[in-house]
Design an enzyme around this catalytic site. Sequence first.
Site, PDB file in Angstrom:
ATOM      1  N   LYS A 129       0.815  -1.227   0.000  1.00 54.96           N
ATOM      2  CA  LYS A 129       0.000   0.000   0.000  1.00 54.96           C
ATOM      3  C   LYS A 129       0.845   1.272   0.000  1.00 54.96           C
ATOM      4  O   LYS A 129       0.435   2.297  -0.530  1.00 54.96           O
ATOM      5  CB  LYS A 129      -0.953  -0.009   1.181  1.00 54.96           C
ATOM      6  CG  LYS A 129      -2.084  -1.013   0.973  1.00 54.96           C
ATOM      7  CD  LYS A 129      -3.296  -0.662   1.785  1.00 54.96           C
ATOM      8  CE  LYS A 129      -4.483  -1.506   1.346  1.00 54.96           C
ATOM      9  NZ  LYS A 129      -4.322  -2.923   1.755  1.00 54.96           N
ATOM     10  N   GLU A 151      -9.834   7.046   3.912  1.00 57.97           N
ATOM     11  CA  GLU A 151     -10.740   6.141   4.612  1.00 57.97           C
ATOM     12  C   GLU A 151      -9.940   4.872   4.886  1.00 57.97           C
ATOM     13  O   GLU A 151      -8.982   4.567   4.165  1.00 57.97           O
ATOM     14  CB  GLU A 151     -11.960   5.816   3.754  1.00 57.97           C
ATOM     15  CG  GLU A 151     -11.790   4.663   2.755  1.00 57.97           C
ATOM     16  CD  GLU A 151     -10.751   4.898   1.662  1.00 57.97           C
ATOM     17  OE1 GLU A 151     -10.488   6.053   1.327  1.00 57.97           O
ATOM     18  OE2 GLU A 151     -10.214   3.891   1.149  1.00 57.97           O
ATOM     19  N   SER A 417       1.534  -9.898  -1.030  1.00 55.65           N
ATOM     20  CA  SER A 417       1.206  -8.471  -0.866  1.00 55.65           C
ATOM     21  C   SER A 417       1.536  -7.901   0.502  1.00 55.65           C
ATOM     22  O   SER A 417       1.789  -6.705   0.634  1.00 55.65           O
ATOM     23  CB  SER A 417      -0.277  -8.257  -1.179  1.00 55.65           C
ATOM     24  OG  SER A 417      -1.085  -9.113  -0.387  1.00 55.65           O
TER      25      SER A 417
HETATM   26  C1  LIG Z   1      -5.193  -3.958   1.406  1.00 52.17           C
HETATM   27  C2  LIG Z   1      -4.503  -5.209   1.133  1.00 52.17           C
HETATM   28  C3  LIG Z   1      -4.865  -6.052   0.050  1.00 52.17           C
HETATM   29  C4  LIG Z   1      -6.038  -5.796  -0.834  1.00 52.17           C
HETATM   30  O1  LIG Z   1      -6.003  -4.636  -1.589  1.00 52.17           O
HETATM   31  P1  LIG Z   1      -5.740  -4.644  -3.160  1.00 52.17           P
HETATM   32  O2  LIG Z   1      -6.051  -3.250  -3.558  1.00 52.17           O
HETATM   33  O3  LIG Z   1      -6.660  -5.655  -3.771  1.00 52.17           O
HETATM   34  O4  LIG Z   1      -4.327  -5.005  -3.372  1.00 52.17           O
HETATM   35  C5  LIG Z   1      -4.102  -7.191  -0.180  1.00 52.17           C
HETATM   36  N1  LIG Z   1      -3.060  -7.520   0.605  1.00 52.17           N
HETATM   37  C6  LIG Z   1      -2.692  -6.746   1.647  1.00 52.17           C
HETATM   38  C7  LIG Z   1      -1.534  -7.189   2.481  1.00 52.17           C
HETATM   39  C8  LIG Z   1      -3.393  -5.570   1.954  1.00 52.17           C
HETATM   40  O5  LIG Z   1      -3.014  -4.820   3.002  1.00 52.17           O
END
Ligand SMILES: *Cc1c(COP(=O)(O)O)cnc(C)c1O
Length: 438
Positions: A129, A151, A417
């Site tokens: 993020k 948000e 992610s």
């Molecule tokens: C917020 C988040 C997501 C989901 O958001 P996307 O916009 O679909 O990438 C996925 N993995 C993690 C670790 C997150 O914090």
Amino acid sequence: MDARLEFFLMSKKINIPVKGQKPPPGKGSSTGDKVFSGPSWRDLPDQQGYYGKFGGAFIPEMLFPNVEQLRTRYLEIIHEPSFQKEFRSLLKDFAGRPTPLYLARRLSSKYNTEIFLKREDLCHTGAHKINNTIGQILLALRLGKRRIIAETGAGQHGVATATVCAMKGVECIVYMGEKDMERQAPNVARMKMLGAKVVPARSGSKTLKDATNEAIRDWINNPVDTHYIIGSVVGPHPYPDMVARFQSVISEEIRLQLLEKTGNELPTHVIACVGGGSNAAGSFYHFLDEGSVELIGVEAAGHGVNSGLSAATTFLGKEGVLHGSRSLVMQTPDGQVIEPHSISAGLDYPGIGPLHAQLYTTGRATFLNATDEESLAAAFELARLEGIIPALESAHALAALEQLQFNEKDTVVLCLSGRGDKDLATYMGAMKEGGTPG
Ligand SMILES: *Cc1c(COP(=O)(O)O)cnc(C)c1O
């Protein structure tokens, strides 16, 4: 609730003159290992923010000045050499990029193929993020904005926003549902420690939707000095494209790292979880026009896609307008948004970004889903096979490995992610209940 502020199912649309609208890419782009010859995904979205029939800007009239300023300026600003220089330098020295592309040997041997993990979990603040919040704070400052709002649901986007605001010395206000503030107390504490003001949203179900409405209300009341940082590839144009561009550093790095490690910059598969779709958009971005690369998005099936407790938008969704753009939305036949469910807060969303709706509709990407239980098991599997505790969101992408057929010679890249520290309470619960899954 004031009807003008209801960001869901907004009917008002900005009319922007179309210049040289390009046809959407056809199904041909998804087939095989031929050289790509159709229209390029790089030509999308068009001037009005459309990916085929998805996208656009459906906003209350009072937001027009803010969104229009962004739309007319964002491309020019992010292409400025001084912007690129500062963005790249912060990605490197503040966020810790490039993140490693790690050959997961024990995981690979279990699935009898070669699996690389793109380690977004090693980014500062623990997930991808921050790539987007760094990009947006630099853009906001160049637009003369000195006040940032955001948000947040689970608090991950709020923490990433509070972090870049502290780094730049900019006022930060994060709207968060009162119920989420109770459930995610550590992230509330992080944001406060970083100097952000966390404002509870007390209407409706006191969760993400209500926090979004409060943020919109704020933006309408403060159109001149405030920028609204949206956390995924959702929202009115230009947000989906802007966020995808900031996250595209993920696939830019994957290409370079694969070339260095294997001699070929193209993998056979790229796999990423999809909440709104920003880590997936970033992972897919530089492979969209490479027809030989299979793109796979993984959504949250919750208790199962037919259980009524799920967040699998491509499986259940229909065309509709959500949070300012036309996309696929989980809704009842009369257009009421269905409350989503997922064990992972980041995937607990009833829509997907318009790029993903178009990738799904054209067949360019495949969308799978994984249940809460399968994802928990996949998280424990990665922990024990590789010594990496993933975020529950990323565990959904890992769970999809079971559903795919691989060849020994395949090169699979999976976007990890985020890291699992934030999910420890859930993992502890799982160990207490059923011994140890996975
Ligand atoms: C917020 C988040 C997501 C989901 O958001 P996307 O916009 O679909 O990438 C996925 N993995 C993690 C670790 C997150 O914090």
